[in-house]
Write an enzyme that holds these catalytic residues in place. Structure first.
Site, mmCIF file in Angstrom:
data_model
loop_
_atom_site.group_PDB
_atom_site.id
_atom_site.type_symbol
_atom_site.label_atom_id
_atom_site.label_comp_id
_atom_site.label_asym_id
_atom_site.label_seq_id
_atom_site.Cartn_x
_atom_site.Cartn_y
_atom_site.Cartn_z
ATOM 1 N N ASN A 1 3.059 -11.010 -4.332
ATOM 2 C CA ASN A 1 3.100 -12.327 -3.683
ATOM 3 C C ASN A 1 4.365 -13.135 -3.960
ATOM 4 O OD1 ASN A 1 0.551 -11.760 -2.738
ATOM 5 N ND2 ASN A 1 -0.533 -13.001 -4.269
ATOM 6 N N ARG B 1 -0.303 -11.837 7.084
ATOM 7 C CA ARG B 1 -0.264 -11.253 5.739
ATOM 8 C C ARG B 1 -1.019 -12.113 4.722
ATOM 9 N NH1 ARG B 1 4.494 -10.512 1.670
ATOM 10 N NH2 ARG B 1 3.851 -8.648 0.538
ATOM 11 N N HIS C 1 -3.755 -10.750 2.009
ATOM 12 C CA HIS C 1 -3.632 -10.929 0.557
ATOM 13 C C HIS C 1 -4.733 -11.826 0.004
ATOM 14 C CE1 HIS C 1 0.672 -9.315 -0.253
ATOM 15 N NE2 HIS C 1 0.106 -8.678 0.735
ATOM 16 N N HIS D 1 2.111 -3.988 10.316
ATOM 17 C CA HIS D 1 3.556 -3.916 10.069
ATOM 18 C C HIS D 1 4.353 -3.733 11.358
ATOM 19 C CE1 HIS D 1 3.280 -2.887 5.485
ATOM 20 N NE2 HIS D 1 2.817 -4.084 5.780
HETATM 21 C C1 HEM Z 1 -1.096 -0.242 3.595
HETATM 22 C C2 HEM Z 1 -0.712 -0.907 2.535
HETATM 23 C C3 HEM Z 1 0.274 -2.034 2.593
HETATM 24 C C4 HEM Z 1 1.375 -2.157 1.807
HETATM 25 C C5 HEM Z 1 1.827 -1.215 0.714
HETATM 26 C C6 HEM Z 1 2.056 -3.360 2.247
HETATM 27 C C7 HEM Z 1 3.217 -3.858 1.679
HETATM 28 C C8 HEM Z 1 4.017 -4.817 2.246
HETATM 29 C C9 HEM Z 1 5.289 -5.232 1.726
HETATM 30 C C10 HEM Z 1 5.943 -4.710 0.452
HETATM 31 C C11 HEM Z 1 5.799 -6.155 2.586
HETATM 32 C C12 HEM Z 1 7.154 -6.849 2.491
HETATM 33 C C13 HEM Z 1 7.064 -7.960 1.474
HETATM 34 C C14 HEM Z 1 8.426 -8.527 1.120
HETATM 35 O O1 HEM Z 1 9.449 -7.961 1.461
HETATM 36 O O2 HEM Z 1 8.464 -9.575 0.480
HETATM 37 C C15 HEM Z 1 4.835 -6.337 3.635
HETATM 38 C C16 HEM Z 1 4.977 -7.189 4.695
HETATM 39 C C17 HEM Z 1 3.990 -7.450 5.611
HETATM 40 N N1 HEM Z 1 2.691 -6.977 5.553
HETATM 41 FE FE1 HEM Z 1 2.051 -5.425 4.450
HETATM 42 N N2 HEM Z 1 1.365 -3.933 3.267
HETATM 43 C C18 HEM Z 1 0.257 -3.165 3.508
HETATM 44 C C19 HEM Z 1 -0.742 -3.446 4.423
HETATM 45 C C20 HEM Z 1 -0.775 -4.588 5.209
HETATM 46 C C21 HEM Z 1 -1.921 -5.049 5.933
HETATM 47 C C22 HEM Z 1 -3.298 -4.391 5.912
HETATM 48 C C23 HEM Z 1 -1.528 -6.174 6.596
HETATM 49 C C24 HEM Z 1 -2.342 -7.096 7.469
HETATM 50 C C25 HEM Z 1 -3.470 -6.773 8.052
HETATM 51 C C26 HEM Z 1 -0.132 -6.385 6.304
HETATM 52 C C27 HEM Z 1 0.653 -7.352 6.852
HETATM 53 C C28 HEM Z 1 2.005 -7.505 6.595
HETATM 54 C C29 HEM Z 1 2.886 -8.315 7.400
HETATM 55 C C30 HEM Z 1 2.524 -9.004 8.708
HETATM 56 C C31 HEM Z 1 4.139 -8.307 6.771
HETATM 57 C C32 HEM Z 1 5.397 -9.066 7.184
HETATM 58 C C33 HEM Z 1 5.320 -10.464 6.581
HETATM 59 C C34 HEM Z 1 6.473 -11.397 6.921
HETATM 60 O O3 HEM Z 1 7.361 -11.074 7.685
HETATM 61 O O4 HEM Z 1 6.436 -12.511 6.361
HETATM 62 N N3 HEM Z 1 0.281 -5.428 5.428
HETATM 63 N N4 HEM Z 1 3.752 -5.529 3.395
#
Ligand code: HEM
Ligand code: NAG
Length: 319
Positions: free
Chosen positions: A94, A62, A66, A193
């Site tokens: 973030n 992630r 970002h 995800h």
């Molecule tokens: C499509 C639009 C996307 C939205 C709206 C989105 C939004 C989010 C949100 C809200 C979270 C949880 C954050 C939290 O609870 O603090 C999350 C987690 C995550 N996102 Fe996304 N995301 C998107 C696309 C992506 C992309 C393109 C990637 C990487 C290529 C990605 C990788 C991740 C990962 C791996 C997590 C888990 C992180 C952890 O466990 O520390 N996301 N995302």
């Protein structure tokens, strides 16, 4: 004789131009001569961290996303705020959310010992993202290298350019289109995800108020995400297999078990993305190869090359 000399000069000029061209773009062998152990050092740092906590793989993946979505993959996301500098860490997507900074610091300090001033923080993020995916059983791709680090950051761009979990599919498509990605790329990249966790605060409204959610799934999530407390309580984003980089995320969506509003938007909202979600749910290999290709594309977002930017000594501050 004269002709041979002329040929030699032309040849040298040609080589020189090739070198100039090579410094202006990324390549997979960028550190081959200058820091041969770079990739090994990064992989070892990632594996050590992931062995301690598997979720760290998700957090590192992630970080690269970002970074890249905010003025390109230039490690701007890593810069700390100071009294005279505003970074991106307090941006809405973030704050209280991004993690893994210490893992990057540790890798960077090892690289500064072996090859001082050579390996950029932006490249460390790109390689760490790949190694994280591989560590949880996902696909390998050759990472393009040679990005340099920014001397600036943009809190505003972090707030506007990183997609939000309350977006509808049309806004998700626009957010990715703004960065040069197709709707197909967007769905493939969302497959990230399939690993990692999210906080109650980002999916609370969905599990209490939305109707396109499998009922017993919503109820079971409510235990750990009360309607009025527990903002930071975590749930896996992929209900099926959150610690494996597989197609479980898409299978979850097909069952109306998307965790965030934005996740479920990819399936069942009447959008053109449904057929791709179904295809990935049925064919993990198709997802894994499209994901790898889309990650290479994401890593190519506006890198700083040549003499732009710098190689930071400490990823948290400009030199
Ligand atoms: C499509 C639009 C996307 C939205 C709206 C989105 C939004 C989010 C949100 C809200 C979270 C949880 C954050 C939290 O609870 O603090 C999350 C987690 C995550 N996102 Fe996304 N995301 C998107 C696309 C992506 C992309 C393109 C990637 C990487 C290529 C990605 C990788 C991740 C990962 C791996 C997590 C888990 C992180 C952890 O466990 O520390 N996301 N995302
Ligand atoms: C459900 O929706 C209502 C109306 O928009 C809102 O006031 C309420 O806070 C929501 N409930 C949760 C738990 O998010």
């Amino acid at each position: 004789m004269a002709v041979t000399k002329l040929n030699a000069v032309i040849c040298i000029i040609g080589l020189y131009l090739q070198i100039i061209a090579a410094t202006a773009q990324l390549s997979t062998n960028h550190y081959f001569a200058t820091c041969p152990k770079a990739l090994f050092t990064i992989k070892t740092g990632v594996l050590t961290a992931v062995l301690k906590e598997r979720r760290m793989a998700a957090s590192l993946l992630r970080l690269h996303f970002h970074d890249c979505f905010v003025n390109g993959c230039d490690a701007s996301v890593l810069l700390d705020d100071t009294s005279s500098f505003t970074g991106e860490k307090t941006a809405r997507p973030n704050i209280n959310s991004l993690r893994g900074f210490e893992v990057i610091d540790s890798i960077k300090s090892q690289l500064e010992t072996t090859c001082p001033g050579v390996v950029s923080c932006a490249d460390i993020l790109a390689v760490a993202a790949r190694d994280s995916v591989v560590a949880l059983g996902g696909p390998f791709w050759a990472v393009q290298l040679g990005r340099r680090d920014s001397t600036t950051a943009s809190l505003d761009a972090a707030n506007t350019d990183i997609p939000s979990p309350v977006m509808d599919v049309s806004d998700l498509i626009s957010a990715f289109s703004n960065k040069g990605f197709s709707a197909k790329d967007m769905v493939a990249l969302s497959g990230a995800h399939t690993i990692g966790h999210a906080r109650c605060t980002v999916f609370r409204n969905r599990i209490y108020n939305e109707t396109n959610i499998f009922a017993s799934f919503a109820t079971s999530l409510q235990t750990n995400c009360p309607s009025d407390s527990g903002d930071d309580n975590l749930s896996p984003i992929d209900a099926i297999s959150p610690l494996s980089f597989d197609n479980g995320y898409f299978k979850s969506l097909i069952n109306n078990k998307g965790l965030m509003h934005s996740d479920q938007q990819l399936y069942g909202s009447g959008a053109s993305t449904d057929s791709q979600v179904t295809a990935y749910g049925n064919n993990p290999a198709a997802f894994l190869s499209d994901f790898a290709a889309a990650m290479v594309k994401m890593g190519n977002l506006s890198p700083l090359t040549g003499t732009s930017g710098q190689i930071r000594t400490n990823c948290r501050s400009v030199n």
